[in-house]
Structure formats: structure tokens, C-alpha cells
Design a protein around this motif. Structure first.
Motif, short mmCIF file in Angstrom:
data_model
loop_
_atom_site.label_atom_id
_atom_site.label_comp_id
_atom_site.label_asym_id
_atom_site.label_seq_id
_atom_site.Cartn_x
_atom_site.Cartn_y
_atom_site.Cartn_z
N LEU A 110 -8.63 -6.89 12.90
CA LEU A 110 -7.62 -7.89 13.53
C LEU A 110 -6.53 -8.68 12.04
O LEU A 110 -5.79 -9.40 12.75
CB LEU A 110 -8.93 -8.78 13.90
N GLN A 111 -6.81 -8.36 11.19
CA GLN A 111 -6.16 -9.50 10.31
C GLN A 111 -5.20 -8.77 10.10
O GLN A 111 -3.65 -9.50 9.55
CB GLN A 111 -7.60 -9.75 9.25
N LEU A 112 -4.93 -7.31 10.10
CA LEU A 112 -3.98 -6.51 9.76
C LEU A 112 -2.75 -6.91 10.50
O LEU A 112 -1.24 -7.26 10.13
CB LEU A 112 -4.23 -5.35 9.96
N LEU A 113 -3.36 -6.77 11.94
CA LEU A 113 -2.00 -7.11 12.43
C LEU A 113 -2.17 -7.93 13.38
O LEU A 113 -0.11 -9.15 13.70
CB LEU A 113 -2.52 -7.03 14.39
N LEU A 114 -3.06 -9.43 13.37
CA LEU A 114 -2.59 -10.92 12.75
C LEU A 114 -1.43 -11.19 11.67
O LEU A 114 -0.77 -11.81 11.45
CB LEU A 114 -4.14 -11.79 12.74
N LEU A 151 -1.65 6.84 -3.87
CA LEU A 151 -1.00 7.73 -3.91
C LEU A 151 -0.11 8.93 -2.61
O LEU A 151 1.10 9.62 -2.97
CB LEU A 151 -1.18 8.96 -4.08
N SER A 152 -0.62 8.54 -1.48
CA SER A 152 0.18 9.45 -0.24
C SER A 152 1.50 8.32 -0.07
O SER A 152 2.29 9.20 0.13
CB SER A 152 -0.73 8.83 0.74
N PHE A 153 1.38 7.48 0.07
CA PHE A 153 2.63 5.99 0.13
C PHE A 153 3.34 6.51 0.03
O PHE A 153 5.13 6.44 0.28
CB PHE A 153 1.91 4.64 0.99
N LEU A 154 3.41 6.11 -1.43
CA LEU A 154 4.19 5.97 -2.43
C LEU A 154 4.77 7.38 -2.74
O LEU A 154 5.97 7.67 -3.38
CB LEU A 154 3.94 5.61 -3.69
N SER A 155 4.66 8.47 -1.93
CA SER A 155 5.16 9.91 -2.14
C SER A 155 6.15 10.31 -1.12
O SER A 155 6.89 11.60 -1.04
CB SER A 155 3.71 10.81 -1.98
N VAL A 156 6.16 9.73 -0.20
CA VAL A 156 6.51 9.52 1.57
C VAL A 156 8.12 9.31 0.92
O VAL A 156 9.58 10.64 0.92
CB VAL A 156 6.56 8.68 1.94
N LEU A 162 5.70 0.53 -0.57
CA LEU A 162 4.64 0.15 -2.32
C LEU A 162 3.77 -0.70 -0.78
O LEU A 162 2.99 -1.68 -0.85
CB LEU A 162 4.96 -0.56 -2.66
N VAL A 163 4.84 -1.78 0.70
CA VAL A 163 4.24 -2.81 1.23
C VAL A 163 3.72 -2.03 2.04
O VAL A 163 2.51 -3.28 2.13
CB VAL A 163 5.37 -3.68 1.58
N SER A 164 3.58 -1.62 2.78
CA SER A 164 2.85 -0.71 3.81
C SER A 164 1.35 -0.16 2.93
O SER A 164 0.59 -0.48 3.89
CB SER A 164 3.51 0.83 4.00
N ALA A 165 1.27 0.26 1.99
CA ALA A 165 0.44 0.52 1.09
C ALA A 165 -0.30 -0.42 1.30
O ALA A 165 -2.04 -0.04 1.45
CB ALA A 165 0.56 1.56 -0.13
N PHE A 166 -0.37 -1.37 0.28
CA PHE A 166 -0.82 -2.96 0.13
C PHE A 166 -1.19 -3.50 1.76
O PHE A 166 -2.41 -3.70 1.44
CB PHE A 166 0.45 -4.12 -0.35
N TRP A 195 8.76 -1.15 13.10
CA TRP A 195 9.53 -1.65 13.02
C TRP A 195 9.76 -2.99 12.07
O TRP A 195 10.23 -3.39 11.80
CB TRP A 195 10.36 -1.48 14.47
N TRP A 196 8.70 -3.44 12.58
CA TRP A 196 8.17 -4.24 11.51
C TRP A 196 8.81 -4.36 9.93
O TRP A 196 8.75 -5.15 9.23
CB TRP A 196 6.62 -5.36 12.04
N LEU A 197 8.18 -3.39 9.82
CA LEU A 197 8.60 -2.72 8.38
C LEU A 197 10.13 -2.48 7.61
O LEU A 197 10.61 -3.33 6.76
CB LEU A 197 7.77 -0.79 7.57
N VAL A 198 11.21 -2.44 8.94
CA VAL A 198 12.24 -2.21 8.33
C VAL A 198 12.72 -3.37 8.52
O VAL A 198 13.17 -3.71 7.83
CB VAL A 198 13.01 -0.64 9.34
#
Length: 495
Positions: free
Chosen positions: A104-108, A359-364, A345-349, A321-324
Motif C-alpha cells: 500500500l505504501q509503495l503505490l501510495l 545489485l540487480s537493478f543497477l546492472s540494467v 537507483l530510484v526504482s531500487a530504493f 511510465w511513472w519512473l520515466v
């Protein structure tokens, strides 16, 4: 299936038939009834931990009311700062919230940043020749100062509450104030037709390989078997996501939520991309509406994607879309690689504080850059490009995603590096080799690379583009976005 997953599935399945009860109801019923149902589900699943979401909403509303011209950045700092506090409650001696409160907190967080940014943009760039009352009648519009009740109703609407899809306040207002399309069992069943298949696939993958990447026998296996082990683990993971997102979209279709006239050209997360008056009077048949605004994922596009960038475009489209829109587009004055790294980095946080996720997200970005370099390397060798193009789509892309998912699954820093080390970091060395080869051959091309089509993987059709090396990002003028190039269009019946 774990008890947690059973709870998510029960909430989603309950939401589908409930959606038909809102068909033909008035604006107040849709607005307050949807919020009351969502608040009830929040209390049942989160208990007293629901206060975290309430505090987040109330402070964001106050920022929007007090600082309408600067509330976008203020809300971003507030929500992500509170997300950090929420993730470290144990440090302060507070009880750890259940996973439902985390979802809930993530989507909010996404909703509140979007709300504040949209309000700020309205104050900064009011369209010329359009009065405030006329603007309020346009699809996707937000009020200049949303009221407390409207903010809370948007925050706690039962649709997408725990699993997504993410949607803007404008999309929610269109459902409340406009003539929403009636729910259709035909559309719902069409969207759910593959859900049992993916559910069974995920269960079989989990049962046939119960230990997954944490199986202690893994270290006694040979290299080929260790390499194969990440395949079933990622299959079980993404199958669960496909089931959840499919059911969530089915609930939206049942309530007629997220439907827009095709002429408004809606896109996932963004909603209507062109000004269009809200429909008044009896709504047309559901088949004549476009529900792209709430389209979270296309399993077919993801599974058959040609490249990492293309796979990302089909995965969790509304959050992408939100991240972009709110992260990548604001990282101006930096090269594509740095913008991609900042976005990841923001997506991982946002996903969590576990080091394996980083480690995974920053390898993208490494793979996005390597795909751009590979496009340049093969630009003058059409025969090799033709051979590679004949490879069935998704073969290489899913292998890369399986490798990158290891950190997301294990989450632990040491465990992730131990597994990647056991397969010799093969899918880290491969993109590094491609980038090194591209750098070595660069002088032989007269100091520059020939321009090629598809030079870098791009996030198209959902806002500004996340690009590989060698691309340009569309610029913002006057608070509105200018988009160039083609974008995937969603017309006719939703798939």
C-alpha cells in the motif's frame, strides 16, 4: 502458494464482482463507495499500520494546498523520505508492518508524487485560451487545489490498492465524474483467460524446484545445472506477477475504470494524452472504449521481447511510465547511461533496501548500454543482423532477466554475489565485452559510429524515453511534454 499470496488473490477476486455494483451509480457512490471499500480492505489487511498511509496522504494534501507552485518536489522529498522511515521502523523500536502495508505504501508514494506534480504543472502551464472551468471538464484534468476528501478518495480507492495498476488522479476523476463505461463480463473474462495458465505454471515451477536459488544442493551441481537453476526461479516469480496484474486489470474492467475514448490516445499510467471533453449521457458499449490507461503488463510482449529495453517496456507499464515521467525526465544535463542508472537507483530504493535489489537493478543500465553498442557494431553487417533477428524472440531477453532477477529473489548481498560467482558472472562479462569491443573498433570508423536504426533500447509510448547510448531525450517546455517519434497505440478492443 503462501498465505500472503492467498490473501492478495482473495482481495483481487473479491474486487472483480464488486466492480459491477458500481455500474450506473452516481459520482458520489463511485467516489466515496470505492474509497470506503478500499479503506475497509486496508484496515483488514494492515490493521493499525494503515496509519502510515493516512499520514502520507494528509501531509501531501497539506503541501499541495500550501505550496501549489512548488509541491511536486516537496511531495517527492516527503513521500520518499517517509518511505525510508517506513522501511527502518525497527531502528526506532516500532513494530514491523505486514507486507500488505508495504505494498500500500509503495503505490501510495507513486500516487502522491503524481498528484502533487500534476497540480504544480497545472499552475505553471495553464493552456492558453482555456478557462479553469473548461479545463476541469477535460479528460485527465486535476483541480488546482484538490480537497481533502478528493485526495483521500483517490488514495484509498479499492482499485489498484495493493497490487496496482498505478493511475493518476485525473484517471480516477474521469471514472467518478464522467460517464464511465459499463462493466462487461466479456472483457473481464478475455483479460483473465490466461490467468489460470500462469497460476498453474508458477505453482509447478515452485513445486518442481522447491529450494530454488536457496537450495543448499546448488553448490554441488555442475556449471550447466547451476546456470539452469535461475530459470525456474524467475518463472515462478513472474508468473505470480502476471496473475496479480491480470486480476487487478479485471477488477478495473468490471468497474469500467480507466476507460477513455480512443481519440484521447490513452497510454498506461498516463491516461489520456490528448485533451478531450468527458463523455456525458449514456456511455457507449464497453468495447468502444480504450482501457490502455490501466494496462499494467503484457505477458506476450514481455515473453517475446527482443532485447532488455523492449522487455522492460512490457513489464509493469504503469510504474515504468511513472519512473520515466517523474525521475528520468528530470535528470537533465546527463548522458543516457547516467540517466538510466539514476532511474534504476530510484526504482531500487522504491522496491526496498535489500542490497541484492540494488545489485540487480543497477546492472540494467549496463545491458541497455551494451545493446546500444551492439546495434552500432552490427550496423554495417546486415547479414549477421539478419541471422540474429531470426532467433526466436525472448530467448536471449529472458535469460538476461533471469540473471538480473537473482538479486531481487535472494535480496542478500553475499548470496547474490556467491550465485553470480558460481556461474562466473557470465552475463556481466558479456555486456562488458560488447562495450569493450565497441570502444576498440570506434577509432577505425573515422572517430564516430554510423547511425543505425534502433540504436538503443527506448521506453516509447509512455512518456519521455529511457535510452541506450547515443539517444536524445525529449525536452519539456512550459511544463508540458513534447513527444517525437512513433509510439505503440492502443486502439479498438482492449487485449
Amino acid at each position: 502458494m503462501t498465505p500472503e499470496e492467498m490473501t492478495y488473490l482473495a482481495v483481487l477476486l473479491f474486487s472483480i464482482p464488486v466492480g459491477f455494483a458500481f455500474n450506473g451509480r452516481g459520482p458520489r457512490t463511485r467516489q466515496w463507495g470505492g474509497a470506503a471499500l478500499g479503506a475497509g480492505l486496508t484496515l483488514v489487511t494492515c490493521g493499525p499500520h494503515a496509519l502510515h498511509s493516512l499520514v502520507t496522504s494528509l501531509v501531501t494534501w497539506a503541501l499541495v494546498r500550501l505550496l501549489p507552485r512548488r509541491c511536486g518536489g516537496a511531495a517527492l522529498a516527503w513521500t520518499f523520505g517517509y518511505l525510508l522511515f517506513f522501511r527502518t521502523l525497527w531502528v526506532w523500536g516500532w513494530p514491523q508492518p505486514p507486507p500488505y502495508a508495504n505494498a500500500l505504501q509503495l503505490l501510495l508514494t507513486l500516487k502522491m508524487v503524481s498528484l502533487a506534480s500534476d497540480v504544480q504543472e497545472r499552475w505553471e502551464a495553464e493552456p492558453a485560451g482555456v478557462t479553469s472551468s473548461e479545463r476541469d471538464e477535460l479528460i485527465g484534468s486535476v483541480p488546482p487545489r484538490p480537497g481533502l476528501g478528493e485526495t483521500l478518495c483517490y488514495s484509498y480507492c479499492y482499485l489498484g490498492l495493493l497490487t496496482g495498476p498505478f493511475y493518476r488522479m485525473g484517471t480516477h476523476r474521469d471514472w467518478v465524474l464522467g460517464s464511465a463505461p459499463p462493466g462487461s463480463w466479456r472483457l473481464v473474462l478475455r483479460r483473465l483467460r490466461w490467468v489460470p495458465v500462469w497460476g498453474l505454471t508458477g505453482e509447478l515451477a515452485g513445486r518442481l524446484f522447491p529450494g530454488g536459488l536457496r537450495d543448499p544442493r546448488l553448490w554441488g551441481w555442475g556449471f550447466p545445472r547451476r546456470l539452469f537453476a535461475m530459470g525456474p526461479a524467475f518463472l515462478a516469480l513472474r508468473a505470480r506477477f502476471y496473475v496479480g496484474w491480470g486480476c487487478a486489470e479485471g477488477a478495473c474492467l468490471a468497474a469500467g475504470f480507466g476507460g477513455n475514448p480512443p481519440e484521447s490516445h490513452p497510454r498506461p499510467g498516463w491516461g489520456a494524452t490528448r485533451p478531450c471533453p468527458r463523455h456525458k449521457g449514456p456511455p457507449p458499449r464497453p468495447e468502444l472504449w480504450d482501457f490502455a490507461a490501466i494496462r499494467t503488463c503484457s505477458p506476450r510482449d514481455t515473453e517475446r521481447a527482443r532485447g532488455v529495453g523492449a522487455g522492460l517496456r512490457g513489464w509493469n507499464r504503469t510504474v515504468q511510465w511513472w519512473l520515466v515521467r517523474y525521475v528520468h525526465a528530470r535528470a537533465r544535463g546527463r548522458g543516457p547511461a547516467l540517466r538510466n542508472a539514476w532511474t534504476m537507483l530510484v526504482s531500487a530504493f522504491w522496491h526496498g533496501l535489500h542490497p541484492g535489489i540494488y545489485l540487480s537493478f543497477l546492472s540494467v543500465p549496463l545491458w541497455l548500454a551494451a545493446e546500444g553498442a551492439l546495434g552500432r557494431l552490427l550496423g554495417g553487417v546486415p547479414k549477421i543482423r539478419g541471422v540474429l533477428w531470426r532467433i526466436p524472440p525472448g530467448i536471449y531477453t529472458m535469460r538476461v532477466f533471469e540473471y538480473l532477477s537473482v538479486g531481487f529473489i535472494l535480496q542478500d548481498f553475499e548470496a547474490t554475489l556467491n550465485y553470480w560467482g558460481s556461474i562466473y558472472f557470465c552475463l556481466h562479462l558479456l555486456p562488458l565485452f560488447i562495450l569493450g569491443l565497441d570502444a576498440v573498433l570506434k577509432p577505425g570508423r573515422g572517430g564516430g559510429h554510423p547511425k543505425t536504426q534502433g540504436e538503443g533500447p527506448k521506453f516509447k509510448g509512455e512518456g519521455p524515453e529511457i535510452q541506450g547510448e547515443g539517444g536524445n531525450t525529449p525536452k519539456f517546455k512550459g511544463g508540458t511534454q513534447k513527444f517525437k517519434g512513433s509510439a505503440p497505440k492502443f486502439k479498438g478492443r482492449p487485449k
